[in-house]
Design a protein around this motif. Sequence first.
Motif, PDB file in Angstrom:
ATOM      1  N   ILE A 172      -9.837 -52.210  10.298  1.00  0.00           N
ATOM      2  CA  ILE A 172      -9.938 -52.779  11.643  1.00  0.00           C
ATOM      3  C   ILE A 172      -9.591 -54.263  11.604  1.00  0.00           C
ATOM      4  CG2 ILE A 172     -11.519 -53.291  13.554  1.00  0.00           C
ATOM      5  CD1 ILE A 172     -13.153 -50.791  12.480  1.00  0.00           C
ATOM      6  N   THR A 173     -10.102 -54.974  10.619  1.00  0.00           N
ATOM      7  CA  THR A 173      -9.826 -56.401  10.455  1.00  0.00           C
ATOM      8  C   THR A 173      -8.335 -56.659  10.266  1.00  0.00           C
ATOM      9  OG1 THR A 173     -12.014 -56.784   9.497  1.00  0.00           O
ATOM     10  CG2 THR A 173     -10.316 -58.413   9.013  1.00  0.00           C
TER      11      THR A 173
ATOM     12  N   PHE B 163      -8.822 -45.225  14.855  1.00  0.00           N
ATOM     13  CA  PHE B 163      -8.932 -45.858  16.176  1.00  0.00           C
ATOM     14  C   PHE B 163      -9.174 -44.817  17.265  1.00  0.00           C
ATOM     15  CE2 PHE B 163      -5.885 -49.403  14.539  1.00  0.00           C
ATOM     16  CZ  PHE B 163      -6.898 -49.887  13.728  1.00  0.00           C
TER      17      PHE B 163
ATOM     18  N   HIS C  78     -12.805 -43.638  17.473  1.00  0.00           N
ATOM     19  CA  HIS C  78     -13.674 -44.624  18.110  1.00  0.00           C
ATOM     20  C   HIS C  78     -13.404 -44.755  19.608  1.00  0.00           C
ATOM     21  CE1 HIS C  78     -15.891 -46.501  14.784  1.00  0.00           C
ATOM     22  NE2 HIS C  78     -14.829 -46.279  14.037  1.00  0.00           N
TER      23      HIS C  78
ATOM     24  N   TRP D 270     -10.698 -46.220  20.887  1.00  0.00           N
ATOM     25  CA  TRP D 270      -9.972 -47.463  21.159  1.00  0.00           C
ATOM     26  C   TRP D 270      -8.520 -47.196  21.537  1.00  0.00           C
ATOM     27  CZ3 TRP D 270     -11.892 -49.676  15.881  1.00  0.00           C
ATOM     28  CH2 TRP D 270     -13.277 -49.860  15.949  1.00  0.00           C
TER      29      TRP D 270
ATOM     30  N   LEU E  28     -10.138 -55.491  22.476  1.00  0.00           N
ATOM     31  CA  LEU E  28      -9.232 -55.648  21.345  1.00  0.00           C
ATOM     32  C   LEU E  28      -7.908 -56.296  21.731  1.00  0.00           C
ATOM     33  CD1 LEU E  28      -9.913 -52.161  19.704  1.00  0.00           C
ATOM     34  CD2 LEU E  28     -10.816 -54.379  18.968  1.00  0.00           C
TER      35      LEU E  28
ATOM     36  N   TYR F   9     -14.079 -61.030  14.039  1.00  0.00           N
ATOM     37  CA  TYR F   9     -13.632 -60.429  12.788  1.00  0.00           C
ATOM     38  C   TYR F   9     -12.811 -61.391  11.929  1.00  0.00           C
ATOM     39  CZ  TYR F   9     -15.069 -55.709  14.121  1.00  0.00           C
ATOM     40  OH  TYR F   9     -15.809 -54.597  14.449  1.00  0.00           O
TER      41      TYR F   9
ATOM     42  N   GLU G 299     -13.435 -42.653   8.831  1.00  0.00           N
ATOM     43  CA  GLU G 299     -13.787 -43.855   8.069  1.00  0.00           C
ATOM     44  C   GLU G 299     -13.616 -43.615   6.569  1.00  0.00           C
ATOM     45  OE1 GLU G 299     -17.025 -45.601  11.296  1.00  0.00           O
ATOM     46  OE2 GLU G 299     -17.724 -44.501   9.532  1.00  0.00           O
TER      47      GLU G 299
ATOM     48  N   CYS H  43     -10.110 -43.930   5.283  1.00  0.00           N
ATOM     49  CA  CYS H  43      -9.631 -45.296   5.027  1.00  0.00           C
ATOM     50  C   CYS H  43      -9.758 -45.637   3.554  1.00  0.00           C
ATOM     51  CB  CYS H  43     -10.418 -46.305   5.859  1.00  0.00           C
ATOM     52  SG  CYS H  43     -10.256 -46.097   7.631  1.00  0.00           S
TER      53      CYS H  43
END
Length: 340
Positions: free
Chosen positions: A28-29, A68, A71, A73, A91, A103, A292, A295
Amino acid sequence: MTDLTASPRTDPLSLYRYRDGLYAVDLITAALQMDFFTWLASHPSSLQQICAHHGFSPRPVDVMMTLFATHGWVMQKDGVFHLSATGQEHLHSKSEWFLGPYYASLHDRPIARDYLEVLRTGKPAGWSGDKAAFDWHKAMEQEDFARSFTAAMDCRGRYLAQALAKSLDLKGRKKLLDIGAGSGIYACCIAAQHPHLQATVFDQAPVDRIAVKLIVERGCADRVRVTTGNMFEGLPLDCDVHLYSNVLHDWDVKEVRELLAISHASLPPGGLLIIHDAFIHADKTGPQHVAEYSCLLMHSTQGKCYSTGEYAELLVEAGFTPGDYQDTVVGRGFMVAVKN
């Protein structure tokens, strides 16, 4: 002798979730550092278009967009990703509610920096963000790393394996081949739960030596043996059940396709294939915790968490008839398939 049919009295779900989802915040960062969401708002795109515009590789982008989507998003319609209302408000860098600066202090975390390179190259980063380290596949050929990693997977596998073993219908089956088996914990637990079954643990050196010792310590050596080999170079022909437990997720589609073809060639007609793993839903909108975990796999291996739909397609292509997905514990489950 260890009782491999026993379950723990308490639920370790939260402990698994912390470790499995550890790298998601870094992805995400990395996306925020690229201002990816602002770009997507103005350029709704397919996965292929995202790759083409940014010079990214498909595997890591698929993992990123799945995360994404789970979530909420981003949303996908007819294969095109759009920024959702939540994404637009929190975002998008032009929004008054933009959380990018929150972030920003994480941009220099090693894993976040790694993702920028992994997205471009599609190649795994050094284990745990160590630039000097081998990637996971090479590291497993080193004695010290193989011993440490096998111990980690063994302690995890004790819980996961007995849950899998209790869920499987193996009536009429004779011999199981546990492929890329590590410590042999899955073969041992399945043999303990299904006393009619013999099992072979199949892995490369130096993992094979570690497995032999642990199988003896567990009192399973009379029914579980170890065979050394490279799964990409062929498999033993005397087993009617093949198990890939947390193995296929370490590899890209090309290698998964190759392994399924090798299993098909090695199994007898009617042979059973079991894939035990963490699975993404067919529509790739969940589960969030599996997205997650994917990732972490995308960062450190050549693989990812595959969806039930992706596995079904690959199994059919390889000559199997796939069955339905079944849950076990802590976000894991299995699919079975029968050789046509």
